[in-house]
Enzyme design. Structure first.
Site, short mmCIF file in Angstrom:
data_model
loop_
_atom_site.label_atom_id
_atom_site.label_comp_id
_atom_site.label_asym_id
_atom_site.label_seq_id
_atom_site.Cartn_x
_atom_site.Cartn_y
_atom_site.Cartn_z
N GLU A 24 0.84 -1.20 0.00
CA GLU A 24 0.00 0.00 0.00
C GLU A 24 0.87 1.25 0.00
OE1 GLU A 24 -2.81 0.04 3.25
OE2 GLU A 24 -3.81 1.81 2.48
N ASN A 171 -12.25 -1.15 -0.55
CA ASN A 171 -11.61 -1.67 0.65
C ASN A 171 -12.42 -1.30 1.88
OD1 ASN A 171 -9.08 -2.60 2.16
ND2 ASN A 171 -9.36 -0.53 2.99
N GLU A 172 -12.67 -2.27 2.73
CA GLU A 172 -13.33 -2.03 4.02
C GLU A 172 -14.41 -0.95 3.90
OE1 GLU A 172 -10.25 -1.31 6.96
OE2 GLU A 172 -9.53 -3.38 6.81
N TYR A 237 -6.65 -8.76 11.83
CA TYR A 237 -5.33 -8.38 12.36
C TYR A 237 -5.13 -8.95 13.76
CZ TYR A 237 -4.34 -5.30 8.44
OH TYR A 237 -4.06 -4.82 7.19
N GLU A 293 -6.12 -9.14 3.90
CA GLU A 293 -5.29 -8.41 4.88
C GLU A 293 -5.25 -9.25 6.14
OE1 GLU A 293 -5.97 -4.21 5.59
OE2 GLU A 293 -6.46 -3.89 3.46
N GLN A 342 2.21 -5.98 5.63
CA GLN A 342 2.39 -5.64 4.24
C GLN A 342 3.81 -6.01 3.82
OE1 GLN A 342 1.10 -1.70 3.13
NE2 GLN A 342 -0.86 -1.86 4.23
O1 AHR Z 1 -2.95 -2.47 6.36
C1 AHR Z 1 -3.22 -1.25 6.96
C2 AHR Z 1 -4.69 -0.85 6.87
O2 AHR Z 1 -5.45 -1.73 7.63
C3 AHR Z 1 -5.32 -0.92 5.51
O3 AHR Z 1 -5.10 0.23 4.76
C4 AHR Z 1 -6.78 -1.05 5.83
O4 AHR Z 1 -7.49 -1.73 4.84
C5 AHR Z 1 -6.78 -1.78 7.16
O5 AHR Z 1 -7.65 -1.22 8.07
#
Ligand code: AHR
Length: 509
Positions: A24, A171-172, A237, A293, A342
């Site tokens: 990103e 995205n999201e 995450y 992600e 990432q």
């Molecule tokens: O990976 C960092 C961020 O985390 C991304 O931009 C977003 O999609 C997520 O919330």
């Protein structure tokens, strides 16, 4: 610890795309990370760092998602084409408020993918962009016929279309654009109509899915837009604390270590939950889950821009990665792509860079240890249970196995950072004549590579003994290993009757 692998079983293919990556416009991922601006003296090929190319080829990177993340939903692709000097600057308000000069744009990204041999995955802007923008981006990349976008692409130096297959609808959207699931599902229906297949290139249309365990989002999107999509994404995450105070990347406590593994292990129930909902609408599993992600998200390193998400990477991150891959393998019927967040200098990255220096993280080595599982047939593996002290849901021992080209690969993880685990591996349906093993981990969770000491964590040969046909070895605390096992090559049949029998191949002890 007794571990059994059934070499005769066939639990389907492990899609290589689950070993995908994500880059990103965030912090130092693109600039300084993988791409070098004019005038900066770092060995590169058309701007892409040579060391990054070399190591990504080594782990056989299958695909790369770009340009975000949240950045995707404020990215207007036409800012990033044409002569670099004419490209407009924007402010990257999402990440650190820095100036983005758009010098890494569509052509640079696709050239990067060509150099590393990865399939590009374009995530388009549907929150602040338009249907026309996405439709024209697709035409610019994929149209072979004469058209306004084809002409523009040719003017910018690219004759042939790239035939990009993977296209994400935003995205999201529950965060970027604060959409409700019903509204988003309708957006997919609109966008889908005007993002077209060109020639033989059939697009994989990817809907932005839920955060972690939000099953309601999945239900709504599947119900209202399922017929228009080929893949559905999930983001999850891992951290020790919560979204506000995540916990440090190094110098963590034992409680934080266990909490991190518990959160990583949630991937299992998250995938199960979403799969159950998806099965209701798509019992043949046509629609894939892309976990596009995932990874650890710790507090940023002291003194760095909080918007840059720069963090260190220890053996704790490595075992989060192996545990997650084992989970993806178990869900290989639906999980057909994943992208760790990432690639460089951001979150759970493969590399950290400082000028021309680059260090490999423990997570990079896990990708290296697992690369032979790509496109291999998953094999059944069973073990005893081994509780992890202090943990409620996660076990101390994790494993996975697959076979390709006559070679069986068994990956094993000791999540316990306080004691080693002796393993006795029995293989059904295979005579383990040739065995080799590689292990990552020196017995501690909180160790990492630094620019001063870049070789602290690196793989070593694993000592494997063969006893009564079983493979015996010991995993250090907090470690990951992969064993490669094959039967000895059959002696070649020779025409002459006098030919000597081939000597028996010795198993490596
Ligand atoms: O990976 C960092 C961020 O985390 C991304 O931009 C977003 O999609 C997520 O919330």
């Amino acid at each position: 610890m007794k571990l059994i692998v059934d070499a005769n079983s066939n639990l389907g293919i492990i899609n290589r795309n689950i070993y995908g990556h994500f880059s990103e416009h965030l912090g130092r991922c693109i600039y300084d990370g993988l791409y070098v601006k004019k005038g900066v003296k770092v060995p590169n090929t058309e701007g892409v760092r040579n060391d990054v190319i070399q190591y990504l080829k080594q782990i056989r990177i299958p695909n790369l998602r770009w340009p975000g993340g949240c950045f995707a939903d404020c990215y207007h692709w036409r800012d990033g084409i044409g002569p670099v000097k004419d490209r407009p600057c924007i402010v990257n308000d999402t990440w650190g408020g820095v100036t983005e000069d758009n010098s890494f744009g569509t052509h640079e990204f696709l050239r990067f993918c060509e150099l590393i041999g990865a399939e590009p995955y374009i995530n388009a802007n549907i929150s602040s962009g338009t249907v026309q923008e996405m439709s024209q981006w697709c035409e610019y990349l994929n149209a072979g016929v004469d058209s306004p976008m084809t002409r523009l692409r040719k003017e910018n130096g690219r004759d042939k279309p790239w035939n990009v297959k993977y296209w994400g609808f935003g995205n999201e959207p529950w965060g970027d654009g604060h959409m409700r699931a019903e509204f988003y599902a309708d957006q997919i229906r609109r966008y889908d109509t005007y993002v077209r297949n060109y020639g033989d290139n059939k697009l994989t249309r990817i809907a932005a899915g839920a955060s972690s365990d939000d099953l309601n989002w999945t239900e709504t999107v599947m119900d209202r837009a399922g017929q228009f999509i080929d893949a559905y994404t999930i983001h999850h995450y891992t951290f020790a604390g919560d979204w506000t105070v995540k916990g440090p990347a190094t110098g963590f406590t034992q409680e934080q270590y266990i909490a991190t593994l518990e959160r990583a292990n949630m991937m299992e129930s998250i995938l199960r939950g979403h799969s159950v909902v998806m099965d209701k609408y798509d019992k043949d599993k046509r629609i894939a889950i892309f976990v596009d992600e995932w990874g650890t998200w710790h507090d940023v390193e002291k003194g760095t821009n909080p918007g840059f998400l720069y963090q260190q990477n220890t053996m704790r991150d490595a075992v989060v990665a192996s545990l997650t891959f084992d989970t993806f393998h178990r869900h290989n019927d639906r999980v057909r792509m994943a992208n760790i967040a990432q690639l460089v200098n951001v979150l759970q990255s493969m590399f950290l860079t400082r000028g021309s220096k680059l260090i490999l993280t423990p997570t990079f080595y896990v990708f290296d240890l697992y690369k032979d599982h790509q496109d291999a047939v998953r094999k059944a593996s069973f073990s005893e249970t081994l509780p992890l002290e202090g943990a409620k849901t996660v076990q101390a021992f994790s494993h996975t196995a697959s076979m390709k080209d006559g070679k069986l690969h068994v990956s094993v993880t000791n999540l316990d950072n306080t004691k080693p685990v002796p393993v006795e591996l029995e293989i059904w349906g295979m005579d383990p004549k040739k065995v080799s093993g590689v292990v990552l981990g020196e017995g501690k969770a909180d160790i990492c590579n630094t620019f001063e000491k870049p070789q602290t964590v690196k793989p070593h040969e694993l000592a494997v003994a063969v006893k009564n046909g079983k493979l015996v070895f010991e995993l250090p605390p907090c470690s990951v290993a992969t064993l490669e096992i094959s039967e000895a090559a059959a002696p070649k049949a020779k025409a002459a009757p006098k030919a000597k029998a081939a000597p028996k191949a010795k198993a490596k002890a």
